[in-house]
Design a protein around this motif. Structure first.
Motif, PDB file in Angstrom:
ATOM      1  N   VAL A  73      -5.001  -1.724  14.202  1.00 53.56           N
ATOM      2  CA  VAL A  73      -3.778  -0.952  14.021  1.00 53.56           C
ATOM      3  C   VAL A  73      -3.961   0.486  14.502  1.00 53.56           C
ATOM      4  N   VAL A  74      -5.105   1.084  14.195  1.00 49.11           N
ATOM      5  CA  VAL A  74      -5.356   2.482  14.548  1.00 49.11           C
ATOM      6  C   VAL A  74      -5.345   2.682  16.067  1.00 49.11           C
ATOM      7  N   VAL A  75      -6.002   1.809  16.792  1.00 58.17           N
ATOM      8  CA  VAL A  75      -6.109   1.994  18.243  1.00 58.17           C
ATOM      9  C   VAL A  75      -4.741   1.961  18.931  1.00 58.17           C
ATOM     10  N   PRO A  76      -3.880   0.983  18.646  1.00 60.21           N
ATOM     11  CA  PRO A  76      -2.558   1.029  19.268  1.00 60.21           C
ATOM     12  C   PRO A  76      -1.741   2.263  18.858  1.00 60.21           C
ATOM     13  N   LEU A  77      -1.909   2.721  17.619  1.00 60.90           N
ATOM     14  CA  LEU A  77      -1.216   3.937  17.205  1.00 60.90           C
ATOM     15  C   LEU A  77      -1.691   5.126  18.031  1.00 60.90           C
ATOM     16  N   ALA A 132      -2.567  -1.911   6.218  1.00 64.19           N
ATOM     17  CA  ALA A 132      -1.874  -0.825   5.508  1.00 64.19           C
ATOM     18  C   ALA A 132      -2.647   0.486   5.655  1.00 64.19           C
ATOM     19  N   ALA A 133      -3.947   0.425   5.469  1.00 65.55           N
ATOM     20  CA  ALA A 133      -4.771   1.633   5.612  1.00 65.55           C
ATOM     21  C   ALA A 133      -4.709   2.152   7.040  1.00 65.55           C
ATOM     22  N   GLY A 134      -4.778   1.261   8.008  1.00 69.52           N
ATOM     23  CA  GLY A 134      -4.725   1.657   9.407  1.00 69.52           C
ATOM     24  C   GLY A 134      -3.414   2.313   9.794  1.00 69.52           C
ATOM     25  N   LEU A 135      -2.345   1.915   9.130  1.00 68.71           N
ATOM     26  CA  LEU A 135      -1.027   2.494   9.393  1.00 68.71           C
ATOM     27  C   LEU A 135      -0.802   3.787   8.618  1.00 68.71           C
ATOM     28  N   GLY A 136      -1.794   4.182   7.811  1.00 67.50           N
ATOM     29  CA  GLY A 136      -1.645   5.402   7.025  1.00 67.50           C
ATOM     30  C   GLY A 136      -0.928   5.188   5.710  1.00 67.50           C
ATOM     31  N   ARG A 137      -0.864   3.954   5.265  1.00 65.31           N
ATOM     32  CA  ARG A 137      -0.222   3.603   3.998  1.00 65.31           C
ATOM     33  C   ARG A 137      -1.297   3.368   2.936  1.00 65.31           C
ATOM     34  N   GLU A 138      -2.106   4.397   2.705  1.00 62.88           N
ATOM     35  CA  GLU A 138      -3.261   4.275   1.828  1.00 62.88           C
ATOM     36  C   GLU A 138      -2.879   3.930   0.389  1.00 62.88           C
ATOM     37  N   ALA A 139      -1.817   4.555  -0.142  1.00 60.75           N
ATOM     38  CA  ALA A 139      -1.406   4.274  -1.518  1.00 60.75           C
ATOM     39  C   ALA A 139      -0.980   2.812  -1.665  1.00 60.75           C
ATOM     40  N   THR A 140      -0.285   2.291  -0.677  1.00 63.40           N
ATOM     41  CA  THR A 140       0.117   0.881  -0.694  1.00 63.40           C
ATOM     42  C   THR A 140      -1.104  -0.021  -0.649  1.00 63.40           C
ATOM     43  N   ALA A 141      -2.090   0.345   0.148  1.00 61.73           N
ATOM     44  CA  ALA A 141      -3.322  -0.443   0.242  1.00 61.73           C
ATOM     45  C   ALA A 141      -4.046  -0.461  -1.103  1.00 61.73           C
ATOM     46  N   ILE A 142      -4.139   0.698  -1.741  1.00 62.27           N
ATOM     47  CA  ILE A 142      -4.821   0.790  -3.041  1.00 62.27           C
ATOM     48  C   ILE A 142      -4.075  -0.020  -4.092  1.00 62.27           C
ATOM     49  N   LEU A 143      -2.762   0.123  -4.145  1.00 61.26           N
ATOM     50  CA  LEU A 143      -1.952  -0.632  -5.107  1.00 61.26           C
ATOM     51  C   LEU A 143      -2.110  -2.140  -4.887  1.00 61.26           C
ATOM     52  N   SER A 144      -2.171  -2.571  -3.643  1.00 66.30           N
ATOM     53  CA  SER A 144      -2.345  -3.993  -3.328  1.00 66.30           C
ATOM     54  C   SER A 144      -3.669  -4.523  -3.860  1.00 66.30           C
ATOM     55  N   VAL A 145      -4.723  -3.728  -3.740  1.00 67.58           N
ATOM     56  CA  VAL A 145      -6.029  -4.150  -4.247  1.00 67.58           C
ATOM     57  C   VAL A 145      -6.018  -4.218  -5.768  1.00 67.58           C
ATOM     58  N   VAL A 146      -5.385  -3.260  -6.419  1.00 67.78           N
ATOM     59  CA  VAL A 146      -5.281  -3.288  -7.886  1.00 67.78           C
ATOM     60  C   VAL A 146      -4.562  -4.561  -8.332  1.00 67.78           C
ATOM     61  N   ILE A 147      -3.458  -4.876  -7.677  1.00 60.77           N
ATOM     62  CA  ILE A 147      -2.714  -6.098  -8.008  1.00 60.77           C
ATOM     63  C   ILE A 147      -3.573  -7.333  -7.764  1.00 60.77           C
ATOM     64  N   ALA A 148      -4.280  -7.366  -6.646  1.00 59.13           N
ATOM     65  CA  ALA A 148      -5.145  -8.517  -6.339  1.00 59.13           C
ATOM     66  C   ALA A 148      -6.213  -8.690  -7.409  1.00 59.13           C
ATOM     67  N   LEU A 149      -6.830  -7.596  -7.835  1.00 59.78           N
ATOM     68  CA  LEU A 149      -7.863  -7.685  -8.876  1.00 59.78           C
ATOM     69  C   LEU A 149      -7.277  -8.175 -10.191  1.00 59.78           C
ATOM     70  N   LEU A 150      -6.064  -7.739 -10.505  1.00 55.92           N
ATOM     71  CA  LEU A 150      -5.399  -8.230 -11.717  1.00 55.92           C
ATOM     72  C   LEU A 150      -5.152  -9.730 -11.621  1.00 55.92           C
TER      73      LEU A 150
END
Length: 166
Positions: A73-77, A132-150
């Motif tokens: 994602v980062v490279v095409p951006l 998500a992280a590559g697109l700069g959506r770090e908070a969304t990435a973190i929230l997704s991991v929290v949900i996955a762990l739950l």
């Protein structure tokens, strides 16, 4: 040295320098490091959970998937891809990760049992987190991991209570 060879070496130097110009500023370098680093850490968190659950795909695999997805994602951006072209990159990434996930799934014919679906899903999620992280959506990435762990931890608790070990 004559001036002709200096010109050649200067040309070589300028060309080599230009090849590394994609991270020309401290801001560019920081942005790429943050995005890939967050993908690495979050993929590692998911992988650590799978590892302590004694599953085949652990930290290293999940970290590689998340960082790889972020990189795709980062490279095409950086290259300035249009939204349409970025959409194609994301579609290819989502499809491609399915092949990796398929490798984690095993069908045991004698027992009529399928294993590895959760690991395949966690690899797929790691790719999504990396995207998500590559697109700069770090908070969304973190929230997704929290949900996955739950999901992973609560499902294990419920399953353990429903099927107590003998």
């Amino acid at each position: 040295m004559n001036s002709g060879s200096q010109t050649v070496w200067e040309t070589v130097w300028q060309t080599a320098k230009g090849e590394f110009s994609d991270l020309g500023s401290a801001a560019d370098l920081t942005q790429v490091l943050m995005r890939l680093g967050i993908a690495l850490v979050l993929g590692g968190v998911i992988g650590f959970e799978r590892e302590i659950s004694r599953r085949d795909a652990g930290m290293r695999t999940h970290m590689m998937v998340a960082v790889g997805a972020a990189l795709f994602v980062v490279v095409p951006l950086q290259a300035g891809f249009s939204q349409d072209n970025m959409s194609r990159v994301l579609q290819g990434l989502v499809s491609g990760i399915g092949f990796l996930g398929a490798g984690a799934v095993i069908k045991l014919s004698a027992q009529r049992e399928v294993r590895g679906l959760t690991t395949a899903a966690s690899l797929w999620l790691s790719a999504g987190v990396g995207m998500a992280a590559g697109l700069g959506r770090e908070a969304t990435a973190i929230l997704s991991v929290v949900i996955a762990l739950l999901i992973l931890s609560s499902a294990r608790l419920v399953k353990g209570r429903a099927h107590p070990r003998k």
